[in-house]
Write a protein that holds these residues in place. Structure first.
Motif, short mmCIF file in Angstrom:
data_model
loop_
_atom_site.label_atom_id
_atom_site.label_comp_id
_atom_site.label_asym_id
_atom_site.label_seq_id
_atom_site.Cartn_x
_atom_site.Cartn_y
_atom_site.Cartn_z
N ALA A 34 81.36 -2.99 -7.64
CA ALA A 34 80.45 -2.16 -6.84
C ALA A 34 81.11 -0.86 -6.40
N ARG A 35 82.43 -0.84 -6.30
CA ARG A 35 83.11 0.40 -5.91
C ARG A 35 83.12 1.42 -7.05
N VAL A 36 82.96 0.91 -8.28
CA VAL A 36 83.03 1.79 -9.45
C VAL A 36 81.63 2.16 -9.97
N LEU A 91 71.86 -18.96 -9.33
CA LEU A 91 73.10 -18.20 -9.23
C LEU A 91 72.86 -16.73 -9.58
N ILE A 92 72.04 -16.50 -10.61
CA ILE A 92 71.72 -15.12 -10.97
C ILE A 92 71.01 -14.43 -9.81
N LYS A 93 70.04 -15.11 -9.21
CA LYS A 93 69.33 -14.54 -8.06
C LYS A 93 70.32 -14.11 -6.98
N ARG A 94 71.22 -15.01 -6.66
CA ARG A 94 72.18 -14.72 -5.58
C ARG A 94 73.09 -13.55 -5.95
N LEU A 95 73.60 -13.56 -7.18
CA LEU A 95 74.51 -12.49 -7.60
C LEU A 95 73.81 -11.13 -7.60
N GLU A 96 72.59 -11.07 -8.12
CA GLU A 96 71.88 -9.78 -8.17
C GLU A 96 71.62 -9.25 -6.77
N ILE A 97 71.28 -10.13 -5.84
CA ILE A 97 71.08 -9.70 -4.44
C ILE A 97 72.40 -9.22 -3.84
N GLU A 98 73.49 -9.89 -4.14
CA GLU A 98 74.79 -9.49 -3.59
C GLU A 98 75.21 -8.13 -4.13
N TYR A 99 74.98 -7.89 -5.41
CA TYR A 99 75.31 -6.57 -5.97
C TYR A 99 74.45 -5.49 -5.30
N LYS A 103 66.98 -3.59 4.22
CA LYS A 103 67.95 -2.67 4.83
C LYS A 103 69.02 -2.22 3.83
N TRP A 104 68.58 -2.01 2.57
CA TRP A 104 69.46 -1.46 1.55
C TRP A 104 69.28 0.05 1.51
N LYS A 105 70.37 0.79 1.37
CA LYS A 105 70.28 2.25 1.29
C LYS A 105 70.26 2.73 -0.17
N THR A 106 71.23 2.29 -0.93
CA THR A 106 71.29 2.72 -2.34
C THR A 106 71.04 1.57 -3.31
N GLY A 107 71.21 0.35 -2.82
CA GLY A 107 70.99 -0.81 -3.68
C GLY A 107 69.53 -1.04 -3.98
N LEU A 108 69.26 -1.69 -5.09
CA LEU A 108 67.89 -2.06 -5.46
C LEU A 108 67.95 -3.10 -6.56
N ILE A 109 66.85 -3.80 -6.75
CA ILE A 109 66.69 -4.68 -7.92
C ILE A 109 65.35 -4.34 -8.57
N ALA A 110 65.38 -4.09 -9.85
CA ALA A 110 64.16 -3.93 -10.66
C ALA A 110 64.36 -4.74 -11.93
N VAL A 111 63.30 -5.39 -12.38
CA VAL A 111 63.44 -6.31 -13.51
C VAL A 111 62.52 -5.92 -14.66
N LYS A 112 62.92 -6.36 -15.83
CA LYS A 112 62.10 -6.22 -17.03
C LYS A 112 61.26 -7.48 -17.21
N PRO A 113 60.07 -7.35 -17.78
CA PRO A 113 59.29 -8.54 -18.11
C PRO A 113 59.83 -9.21 -19.36
N ASN A 114 59.28 -10.36 -19.67
CA ASN A 114 59.69 -11.10 -20.85
C ASN A 114 59.44 -10.30 -22.12
N CYS A 115 60.33 -10.48 -23.10
CA CYS A 115 60.22 -9.72 -24.35
C CYS A 115 58.93 -10.03 -25.09
#
Length: 678
Positions: free
Chosen positions: A398-400, A414-422, A465-477
């Motif tokens: 995240a620093r890079v 686990l993916i849900k949690r990791l994406e929210i943490e990032y 309360k995120w300033k620069t973070g976000l999550i956006a997803v793609k739909p199924n192929c």
């Protein structure tokens, strides 16, 4: 010509389309002559003309492929196009050329050139847009520009010789649309031809000719390549690439407004510099070592010198001007595709690759040893990056990285949690995974269909309360072939849709090598795929009401999803019931004329023609059509009446490009454009 005094000047399309900037170019030519130098001028087509020629070729080719060629219709299209070109060039002539005799002469020459263009366009209506024909048509932009600038200089009492690249013998191979110059043959030709010139040569850029006398074009940056080749062949004193930008900048001004002009860069850095100069031109500078400048036409004192030895900050500039990204799940198939797509991306640069603990600590090349599935080689910039671990190293990552493309293959929770943490650490997460597709404040986006759903990010950030973070997803192929087509037909109000998808093995992250059981086989079940294919379009077509996304309720979709023995490309057979039943021509017109809402943004990965209709009964086919628009286009065919519903058709998209990695990159480009990623 005395080689030590030759100065090769290349004038870009923006300059060629502006009377004011051409007047400045003329002043520079006169100044060079006053210093007893011999100018040579290489011209591009007027800004936008090459794109217009590409567009008319595509339009006529679609008509030919439809199998219904109406000669009166094609003549109308050609006439209208030729007249628009005539007016555009004649308007420039009126501003530039004063003497009546010269004014009439150049207009007459324009008409002559346009007659030849008309003949080639008429040939396209018979034979289709064959690569050889495309090159002939595309060459006319530079021919028109050359005539105008030549007679403009003549009008100002400057002795000129107007020449085409073909006339001076710039010999190329037969790789139409992206030809390579035969350096030895072409060098010999132009030395012989240009040493006989008594005036200033004004030469068409971008084009060449084969040994068999067929016109070719040199691809992106072709006029720069022409100028640098001529300068190299003639051992010129200097090459000046005149631009309407202040040299090569320290950063992308669209991202960093305080970017400054670099005084000098070396050849390797020039190749990295993006759109200002293309690598095909730089190869000739490496051969000749001719001093070269990228110079601002509005102020010749502002320039960037390109030479062999200079060491500058451009290497650091690249990491600053391009947005640094991380690939999470970089060793899997979608992760590899992302690595490949981002190798030379104008906005993004891969700064981090991350995967499981099994790969962490290895170089990327070691981590994908015997597992690399992409036809191109591992990009040099990435192969020696040390792989980080997606969970343990997330704070370092995240620093890079400002963006994390998530191609993770692990437990959904686990993916849900990791994406929210990032995202909580300030990273913009663009996910190819299904984990967050039904999270209420997270948009699921096909950019050409529901780009307005980016507004959910404002709600997401406010609530979390995120300033620069976000999550956006793609739909199924699976849905990305038929949802855009149904979107194009929405004015007819589809109410019921029956879909059978035929999905490639790469959609399961497999190749025939890793899944030999799929040879000569079909599996009539893909776990969870039918539910995704039926339900996800309802979120795509939903409406934001009072900070919440209200799902669509129509059309009702019934899906059957089948795995087939194809490497890449998801096909769907679609039957539709409409509330307002269209005609076949209504459907074709709606597809061809679909108004892509993001086309005006000129995003790097966006296809020019998002949805393409093919009339032939045996199309689309994965092998022939999945790479349409570099894998980002949708292909439609076999439109016919349905005996139970109203209409049925076949659609095709590339599942790992449009359906996965390419779609994710396009979404990230959109979010940069919209200001969500800075």
């Amino acid at each position: 010509m005395r080689n030590k005094k030759i100065i090769v000047n290349k004038l870009g399309g923006v300059i060629m389309g502006s009377a004011k900037l051409l007047a400045l170019a003329k002043v520079e030519i006169v100044r060079q002559m006053s210093k007893h130098c011999q100018p040579i001028v290489v011209v591009s087509a007027l800004q936008g003309v090459t794109d217009d020629l590409v567009a008319i070729l595509n339009k006529l080719d679609r008509l030919v492929n439809s199998g219904i060629v109406d000669s009166s219709k094609t003549q109308f299209i050609i006439n209208k196009f030729i007249e628009c070109l005539r007016k555009k060039h004649s308007a420039l002539v009126e501003q530039l050329i004063v003497a009546k005799e010269n004014n009439e002469l150049v207009k007459h020459r324009i008409i002559q050139i346009l007659k030849k263009l008309r003949q080639d366009l008429e040939t396209v209506t018979v034979r289709g847009a064959l690569p050889e024909l495309q090159d002939r048509v595309l060459s006319f932009g530079e021919k028109l520009a050359s005539i105008i600038f030549s007679i403009y200089l003549t009008d100002n009492k400057i002795n000129v010789e107007s020449l085409t690249s073909e006339e001076i013998g710039i010999i190329t191979n037969e790789n139409h649309l992206d030809a390579e110059i035969d350096y030895t043959l072409a060098k010999s030709n132009i030395i012989q031809k240009l040493k006989k010139c008594t005036g200033i040569p004004v030469i068409t850029g971008f084009t060449g000719i084969t040994i068999s006398k067929k016109t070719t074009t040199l691809g992106r940056g072709g006029s720069d390549a022409t100028a640098c080749f001529i300068g190299a062949a003639l051992s010129a004193k200097k090459i000046i690439l005149w631009k309407d930008v202040p040299g090569v900048l320290s950063a992308d001004p669209n991202i960093f407004p305080n970017a400054k002009t670099l005084k000098s860069i070396n050849y390797m850095e020039a190749e990295k510099s993006g759109k200002v100069i293309f690598d095909k031109a730089v190869q000739y500078l490496k051969i000749s070592k001719v001093p070269t400048e990228v110079t601002y036409i509005r102020d010749a004192k502002i320039k960037t010198q390109i030479d062999e030895q200079t060491k500058t900050e451009l290497g650091a500039m690249q990491s600053k001007s391009k947005i640094p990204v991380a690939i999470l799940g970089a060793t899997g198939m979608v992760g590899q595709r992302l690595i490949s797509l981002l190798a030379n991306h104008p906005l993004f640069e891969v700064a981090v690759v991350a995967a499981s603990v099994n790969s962490a600590g290895k170089t990327y090349r070691e981590a994908v040893l015997n597992k690399w599935t992409i036809s191109s080689t591992i990009p040099d910039k990435v192969k020696d990056i040390i792989v980080m671990e997606v969970n343990r190293d997330k704070e370092k990552i995240a620093r890079v990285a400002k963006i994390a493309f998530s191609a993770l293959d692990m437990d959904k929770n686990l993916i849900k949690r990791l994406e929210i943490e990032y995202a909580s650490l300030g990273v913009a997460v663009i996910s190819n995974n299904s984990a967050h597709r039904w999270t209420k404040d997270i948009p699921m986006i096909i950019p050409e269909v529901n780009s307005s759903h980016t507004k959910l990010i404002d709600i997401q950030r406010r609530q979390r309360k995120w300033k620069t973070g976000l999550i956006a997803v793609k739909p199924n192929c699976s849905i990305q072939s038929y949802v855009p087509v149904l979107e194009a037909l929405k004015k007819f109000m589809p109410t019921r849709v029956i879909i059978t998808t035929l999905q490639a093995i790469s959609g399961a992250g497999k190749t025939f090598k890793s899944w030999p059981e799929m040879h000569d086989n079909i599996i009539p079940f893909i776990g969870g795929e039918e539910e995704k294919s039926e339900q996800e379009p309802m979120k795509i077509w939903g409406k934001i009401v009072k900070d919440k996304l209200r799902l669509a309720t129509l059309p009702k979709i019934s899906a059957t999803c089948i795995r087939v023995s194809i490497s890449n490309g998801h096909m769907a057979a679609v039957s539709v019931k409409f509330k307002k039943n269209p005609t076949k021509q209504d459907i074709i017109n709606s597809i061809i004329n679909f108004k892509n809402p993001i086309r005006k943004f000129n995003l790097p990965s966006a296809p020019k023609n998002f949805i393409e209709y093919i009339e032939k009964n045996d199309r689309p086919q994965p092998k022939l059509d999945r790479d349409n628009q570099k894998g980002m286009g949708i292909t439609v065919g076999r439109i016919r009446e349905d005996s139970i519903l109203d209409w049925k058709f076949i659609v095709l998209s590339h599942n790992t490009l449009r359906g996965a990695a390419g779609g994710a990159v396009l979404m990230a480009e959109l979010l940069v454009h919209e200001g969500y990623i800075i």
